[in-house]
Design a protein around this motif. Structure first.
Motif, short mmCIF file in Angstrom:
data_model
loop_
_atom_site.label_atom_id
_atom_site.label_comp_id
_atom_site.label_asym_id
_atom_site.label_seq_id
_atom_site.Cartn_x
_atom_site.Cartn_y
_atom_site.Cartn_z
N UNK A 289 65.82 42.33 44.82
CA UNK A 289 65.39 40.92 44.84
C UNK A 289 65.36 40.34 46.25
N UNK A 290 66.24 40.79 47.13
CA UNK A 290 66.25 40.26 48.50
C UNK A 290 64.95 40.60 49.21
N UNK A 291 64.55 41.86 49.13
CA UNK A 291 63.31 42.29 49.76
C UNK A 291 62.09 41.65 49.11
N UNK A 292 62.14 41.53 47.78
CA UNK A 292 61.01 40.93 47.08
C UNK A 292 60.82 39.48 47.53
N UNK A 293 61.91 38.75 47.62
CA UNK A 293 61.81 37.34 48.05
C UNK A 293 61.26 37.24 49.47
N UNK A 294 61.73 38.12 50.34
CA UNK A 294 61.25 38.09 51.73
C UNK A 294 59.77 38.40 51.80
N UNK A 295 59.34 39.43 51.08
CA UNK A 295 57.93 39.82 51.10
C UNK A 295 57.05 38.76 50.44
N UNK A 296 57.55 38.14 49.38
CA UNK A 296 56.77 37.10 48.70
C UNK A 296 56.57 35.89 49.61
N UNK A 297 57.60 35.52 50.35
CA UNK A 297 57.47 34.40 51.29
C UNK A 297 56.49 34.74 52.41
N UNK A 298 56.59 35.98 52.90
CA UNK A 298 55.69 36.39 53.97
C UNK A 298 54.24 36.39 53.50
N UNK A 299 54.03 36.85 52.26
CA UNK A 299 52.67 36.90 51.72
C UNK A 299 52.23 35.59 51.08
N UNK A 300 53.19 34.63 50.96
CA UNK A 300 52.90 33.32 50.38
C UNK A 300 52.35 33.44 48.96
N UNK A 301 53.00 34.28 48.16
CA UNK A 301 52.57 34.46 46.75
C UNK A 301 53.64 33.86 45.84
N UNK A 302 53.71 32.54 45.87
CA UNK A 302 54.79 31.84 45.17
C UNK A 302 54.59 31.85 43.66
N UNK A 303 53.38 31.70 43.21
CA UNK A 303 53.14 31.71 41.75
C UNK A 303 53.48 33.07 41.16
N UNK A 304 53.17 34.15 41.92
CA UNK A 304 53.41 35.50 41.43
C UNK A 304 54.89 35.84 41.35
N UNK A 305 55.68 35.25 42.28
CA UNK A 305 57.09 35.63 42.32
C UNK A 305 57.93 34.90 41.28
N UNK A 306 57.43 33.81 40.73
CA UNK A 306 58.21 33.03 39.75
C UNK A 306 58.64 33.87 38.55
N UNK A 307 57.73 34.65 37.90
CA UNK A 307 58.17 35.48 36.76
C UNK A 307 59.24 36.49 37.14
N UNK A 308 59.14 37.04 38.35
CA UNK A 308 60.15 38.00 38.81
C UNK A 308 61.51 37.32 38.94
N UNK A 309 61.53 36.13 39.55
CA UNK A 309 62.79 35.42 39.74
C UNK A 309 63.41 35.04 38.40
N UNK A 310 62.60 34.64 37.45
CA UNK A 310 63.11 34.33 36.11
C UNK A 310 63.73 35.56 35.47
N UNK A 311 63.03 36.69 35.60
CA UNK A 311 63.55 37.95 35.05
C UNK A 311 64.87 38.32 35.71
N UNK A 312 64.92 38.17 37.03
CA UNK A 312 66.12 38.56 37.78
C UNK A 312 67.33 37.71 37.38
N UNK A 313 67.10 36.42 37.09
CA UNK A 313 68.21 35.51 36.75
C UNK A 313 68.86 35.85 35.41
N UNK A 314 68.19 36.67 34.60
CA UNK A 314 68.77 37.03 33.31
C UNK A 314 70.03 37.87 33.47
N UNK A 315 70.07 38.64 34.55
CA UNK A 315 71.20 39.55 34.74
C UNK A 315 71.98 39.28 36.01
#
Length: 455
Positions: A319-345
């Protein structure tokens, strides 16, 4: 001896047979009787095969001029003492099939070396005639002698002899004859391994065919050799992993998935074919396979694809790398489902903070407000400041309101030209600095009544 030199040896036949009948084991008696039978053609092969007391070194040379095949039988009876003579007569008279069978039965690597090793002339040239004879012998071993053997020891020794003589091409033909054309050793794992390994080293064009035809070899070990830097047979390694991931080859589900992950590894680590890797992941649809693909996509800066792969894998470990890469690529809408999934565990400050920021960047204020008013471990002040500095005033207004930071809330209202709300927030903040900022903003906007309220 006198009788033999005068060609009167046959006259002694009754006497010699009588001595043998009385149990004589004296070699000279049996040698002489053998010579008589050979000259008379009185079933000489039976005598040479069954008689235990004659001397092969005597009857062998005697037979050579009369019938080389009988000389071969005599030398064979020597049980190794006459190997040089046996090889010589076989090469001289073309008794390659007999010699091949003898070599297989003898299981003697030193003897094999005598016939398989190439002989060089004085100038280092290969003797053409002897090389042709050697080829004929090898052909007889491959086509006739070894395939007829039912002894595992004979097969093993012959294979070792071909390996020791560095005959990879001939070894391939030999093993093909044993394994692919049907024999008692067709399913032998060691031989199947050896056939594929020899092909990898000597004729890699055949490797794919062997992988397809054979089922009982050490898949993981062979695949590792295929992908090694010295061979780079990536397609073959991928085929091995895919084949042995099937239920008919691997019954354990965990082992099947392991094979699929290794197959994915070939695609992404060696072949660098991420499109094909994505297709493969869709085909097998196993979480560890998606995780492997996601990591590879992340390495290649394919953040959006990596996010989808990690979601399919339900894997939030990166998740740390994913968040960094998402910010760099500015793909905020795409990363929301990932962050929701990650918060489950996972309960991590970074996840909650980045989810708020993604809501803000996509102007998803409804979900943002619902999230900040619910349980979370986000650093609201920090993310509020971040949104404010980037001009996301609607989002920062919701964030500062949720933590009662009325001073910052008043500033958000000013930027949004909500002066009445700014005054109300300044009243709640009740500090001089905030009153001043709100007052000057109201004056600048010609909101004199509100400015008067600020004092």
């Amino acid at each position: 001896e006198i009788a033999e030199t005068r060609n009167r040896l046959r006259m002694l036949q009754p006497w010699l047979e009588a001595r043998v009948a009385t149990g004589s084991t004296e070699p000279g008696t049996h040698n002489s009787l053998g010579k008589i039978y050979i000259q008379m053609n009185k079933d000489p092969k039976a005598f040479l095969t069954n008689n235990m007391f004659y001397e092969p070194k005597v009857l062998g040379p005697f037979c050579e001029s009369l019938d080389p095949s009988l000389a071969f039988v005599a030398y064979k009876k020597g049980a190794g003492e006459c190997d040089d003579e046996l090889i010589k007569i076989s090469f001289t008279h073309g008794l390659f099939r007999d010699l091949a069978r003898y070599l297989v039965e003898r299981q003697d690597l030193e003897l094999w070396a005598k016939v398989l090793t190439k002989e060089e002339g004085e100038e280092g040239d290969i003797d053409a005639e002897k090389e042709a004879q050697r080829r004929q012998l090898i052909d007889q071993v491959v086509e006739w002698a070894l395939p007829e053997s039912e002894s595992a020891d004979e097969v093993s020794c012959t294979v070792k002899a071909f390996m020791a003589a560095d005959l990879p091409g001939e070894l391939i033909v030999l093993l093909e004859r044993i394994i692919l054309q049907g024999s008692d050793f067709s399913d032998n794992k060691n031989l199947q391994n050896l056939l594929i390994l020899t092909a990898i080293r000597a004729d890699h064009t055949k490797v794919a065919s062997y992988i397809d035809q054979l089922d009982n070899f050490d898949a993981k070990d062979i695949a590792l050799i295929c992908v090694s830097e010295s061979h780079m047979l990536y397609e073959e390694a991928f085929t091995i992993y895919v084949k042995f991931a099937r239920p008919e080859h691997t019954t354990d589900k965990d082992e099947q998935i392991e094979m699929q992950v290794l197959a994915m590894g070939v695609l992404v680590d060696f072949m660098k074919d991420l499109d094909r890797a994505k297709t493969f992941a869709n085909q097998v649809d196993e979480k560890p396979v998606w995780s492997k693909l996601g990591n590879a996509q992340l390495e290649e800066k394919m953040a959006a694809d990596a996010i989808l792969s990690f979601i399919s894998a339900e894997d939030a470990s990166e998740y740390v790398r994913v968040c960094a890469e998402a910010n760099e690529a500015e793909i905020y809408a795409e990363v929301i489902p990932f962050l929701k999934m990650a918060r489950k565990n996972l309960q991590e400050n970074l996840l909650d903070t980045e989810l708020i920021y993604a809501y803000a960047k996509t102007n998803n204020l409804t979900d943002l407000e619902k999230f900040v008013n619910g349980p979370n471990v986000a650093n609201i002040q920090s993310i509020g400041d971040r949104c404010f500095s980037e001009g996301l005033y609607n989002a920062s207004k919701l964030l500062f309101k949720s933590i009662n930071n009325n001073s910052k809330l008043a500033l958000c209202h000013i930027h949004l030209e909500e002066y009445r709300e700014a005054v109300a927030a300044a009243s709640l903040a009740n500090n001089v600095s905030t009153w001043k900022q709100v007052c000057f903003a109201c004056l600048k906007a010609s909101e004199f009544r509100l400015a008067a309220t600020c004092g």
